[in-house]
Design a protein around this motif. Structure first.
Motif, PDB file in Angstrom:
ATOM      1  N   MET A   1       0.833  -1.183   0.000  1.00  0.00           N
ATOM      2  CA  MET A   1       0.000   0.000   0.000  1.00  0.00           C
ATOM      3  C   MET A   1       0.878   1.247   0.000  1.00  0.00           C
ATOM      4  O   MET A   1       1.907   1.296   0.651  1.00  0.00           O
ATOM      5  CB  MET A   1      -0.925  -0.010   1.215  1.00  0.00           C
ATOM      6  CG  MET A   1      -1.761   1.219   1.353  1.00  0.00           C
ATOM      7  SD  MET A   1      -2.846   1.143   2.774  1.00  0.00           S
ATOM      8  CE  MET A   1      -4.188   2.089   2.154  1.00  0.00           C
ATOM      9  N   GLU A   2       0.463   2.240  -0.719  1.00  0.00           N
ATOM     10  CA  GLU A   2       1.172   3.514  -0.758  1.00  0.00           C
ATOM     11  C   GLU A   2       0.901   4.310   0.518  1.00  0.00           C
ATOM     12  O   GLU A   2      -0.222   4.346   1.002  1.00  0.00           O
ATOM     13  CB  GLU A   2       0.707   4.334  -1.957  1.00  0.00           C
ATOM     14  CG  GLU A   2       1.253   3.857  -3.267  1.00  0.00           C
ATOM     15  CD  GLU A   2       2.737   4.111  -3.407  1.00  0.00           C
ATOM     16  OE1 GLU A   2       3.202   5.206  -3.039  1.00  0.00           O
ATOM     17  OE2 GLU A   2       3.433   3.193  -3.868  1.00  0.00           O
ATOM     18  N   TYR A   3       1.921   4.941   1.009  1.00  0.00           N
ATOM     19  CA  TYR A   3       1.785   5.820   2.163  1.00  0.00           C
ATOM     20  C   TYR A   3       1.775   7.256   1.667  1.00  0.00           C
ATOM     21  O   TYR A   3       2.420   7.585   0.683  1.00  0.00           O
ATOM     22  CB  TYR A   3       2.948   5.619   3.133  1.00  0.00           C
ATOM     23  CG  TYR A   3       2.906   4.282   3.831  1.00  0.00           C
ATOM     24  CD1 TYR A   3       2.293   4.152   5.062  1.00  0.00           C
ATOM     25  CD2 TYR A   3       3.469   3.155   3.255  1.00  0.00           C
ATOM     26  CE1 TYR A   3       2.247   2.934   5.712  1.00  0.00           C
ATOM     27  CE2 TYR A   3       3.423   1.932   3.897  1.00  0.00           C
ATOM     28  CZ  TYR A   3       2.819   1.825   5.127  1.00  0.00           C
ATOM     29  OH  TYR A   3       2.768   0.625   5.765  1.00  0.00           O
ATOM     30  N   CYS A   4       1.036   8.101   2.364  1.00  0.00           N
ATOM     31  CA  CYS A   4       1.005   9.508   1.977  1.00  0.00           C
ATOM     32  C   CYS A   4       0.958  10.378   3.229  1.00  0.00           C
ATOM     33  O   CYS A   4       0.611   9.920   4.319  1.00  0.00           O
ATOM     34  CB  CYS A   4      -0.183   9.801   1.070  1.00  0.00           C
ATOM     35  SG  CYS A   4      -1.768   9.554   1.837  1.00  0.00           S
ATOM     36  N   GLN A   7      -1.678  10.436   6.494  1.00  0.00           N
ATOM     37  CA  GLN A   7      -2.316   9.130   6.693  1.00  0.00           C
ATOM     38  C   GLN A   7      -2.179   8.667   8.141  1.00  0.00           C
ATOM     39  O   GLN A   7      -1.159   8.885   8.779  1.00  0.00           O
ATOM     40  CB  GLN A   7      -1.670   8.104   5.767  1.00  0.00           C
ATOM     41  CG  GLN A   7      -2.335   6.750   5.800  1.00  0.00           C
ATOM     42  CD  GLN A   7      -1.792   5.840   4.710  1.00  0.00           C
ATOM     43  OE1 GLN A   7      -0.753   6.102   4.128  1.00  0.00           O
ATOM     44  NE2 GLN A   7      -2.496   4.785   4.433  1.00  0.00           N
ATOM     45  N   LEU A   8      -3.215   8.037   8.637  1.00  0.00           N
ATOM     46  CA  LEU A   8      -3.202   7.447   9.970  1.00  0.00           C
ATOM     47  C   LEU A   8      -2.543   6.080   9.888  1.00  0.00           C
ATOM     48  O   LEU A   8      -2.898   5.262   9.029  1.00  0.00           O
ATOM     49  CB  LEU A   8      -4.630   7.301  10.504  1.00  0.00           C
ATOM     50  CG  LEU A   8      -4.791   6.599  11.845  1.00  0.00           C
ATOM     51  CD1 LEU A   8      -4.223   7.450  12.967  1.00  0.00           C
ATOM     52  CD2 LEU A   8      -6.239   6.275  12.108  1.00  0.00           C
ATOM     53  N   VAL A   9      -1.535   5.838  10.730  1.00  0.00           N
ATOM     54  CA  VAL A   9      -0.862   4.539  10.783  1.00  0.00           C
ATOM     55  C   VAL A   9      -0.769   4.086  12.235  1.00  0.00           C
ATOM     56  O   VAL A   9      -0.808   4.897  13.151  1.00  0.00           O
ATOM     57  CB  VAL A   9       0.553   4.579  10.152  1.00  0.00           C
ATOM     58  CG1 VAL A   9       0.497   4.858   8.672  1.00  0.00           C
ATOM     59  CG2 VAL A   9       1.452   5.566  10.849  1.00  0.00           C
ATOM     60  N   LYS A  48      10.499   2.285   9.852  1.00  0.00           N
ATOM     61  CA  LYS A  48      10.487   1.514   8.614  1.00  0.00           C
ATOM     62  C   LYS A  48       9.044   1.203   8.240  1.00  0.00           C
ATOM     63  O   LYS A  48       8.195   1.022   9.108  1.00  0.00           O
ATOM     64  CB  LYS A  48      11.256   0.213   8.774  1.00  0.00           C
ATOM     65  CG  LYS A  48      12.743   0.393   8.816  1.00  0.00           C
ATOM     66  CD  LYS A  48      13.439  -0.935   8.742  1.00  0.00           C
ATOM     67  CE  LYS A  48      14.923  -0.701   8.654  1.00  0.00           C
ATOM     68  NZ  LYS A  48      15.653  -1.929   8.378  1.00  0.00           N
ATOM     69  N   LEU A  49       8.808   1.104   6.940  1.00  0.00           N
ATOM     70  CA  LEU A  49       7.450   0.833   6.459  1.00  0.00           C
ATOM     71  C   LEU A  49       6.914  -0.491   6.991  1.00  0.00           C
ATOM     72  O   LEU A  49       5.721  -0.606   7.253  1.00  0.00           O
ATOM     73  CB  LEU A  49       7.423   0.833   4.929  1.00  0.00           C
ATOM     74  CG  LEU A  49       7.696   2.169   4.256  1.00  0.00           C
ATOM     75  CD1 LEU A  49       7.661   2.013   2.748  1.00  0.00           C
ATOM     76  CD2 LEU A  49       6.712   3.212   4.715  1.00  0.00           C
TER      77      LEU A  49
END
Length: 85
Positions: A1-4, A7-9, A48-49
């Motif tokens: 999934m792309e992060y922007c 965005q809530l993570v 890290k992602l």
């Protein structure tokens, strides 16, 4: 999934596991996140992602506020509250 930006993570690893954050910057395999209280805007956490779980919730106004330099910690806290409810 792309992060922007905006965005809530949710953190999946580390001392802050289970905590919610707002993405402030995306850079290669990393994101810079803040929650406005423990992790403040002045000192965002580099994660890290693979250590964050994305959500479909995005606060688009974060990018505009970052560009104009008017983003504050209380705004991040309010947005986190709004996105979690």
């Amino acid at each position: 999934m792309e992060y922007c930006v905006g965005q809530l993570v949710r953190s999946k690893a580390g001392r802050d596991k289970g905590s919610d954050f707002i993405v402030l910057k995306v850079e290669n395999d990393y994101v810079y996140v803040a929650d406005g209280s423990v992790r403040r805007l002045e000192n965002p956490k580099k994660k890290k992602l693979k250590h964050v779980q994305p959500s479909g919730k995005i606060a688009h106004e974060i990018a505009d506020l970052l560009e104009s330099g008017t983003l504050e910690n209380y705004i991040i806290r309010n947005i986190l509250k709004r996105l979690n409810s």
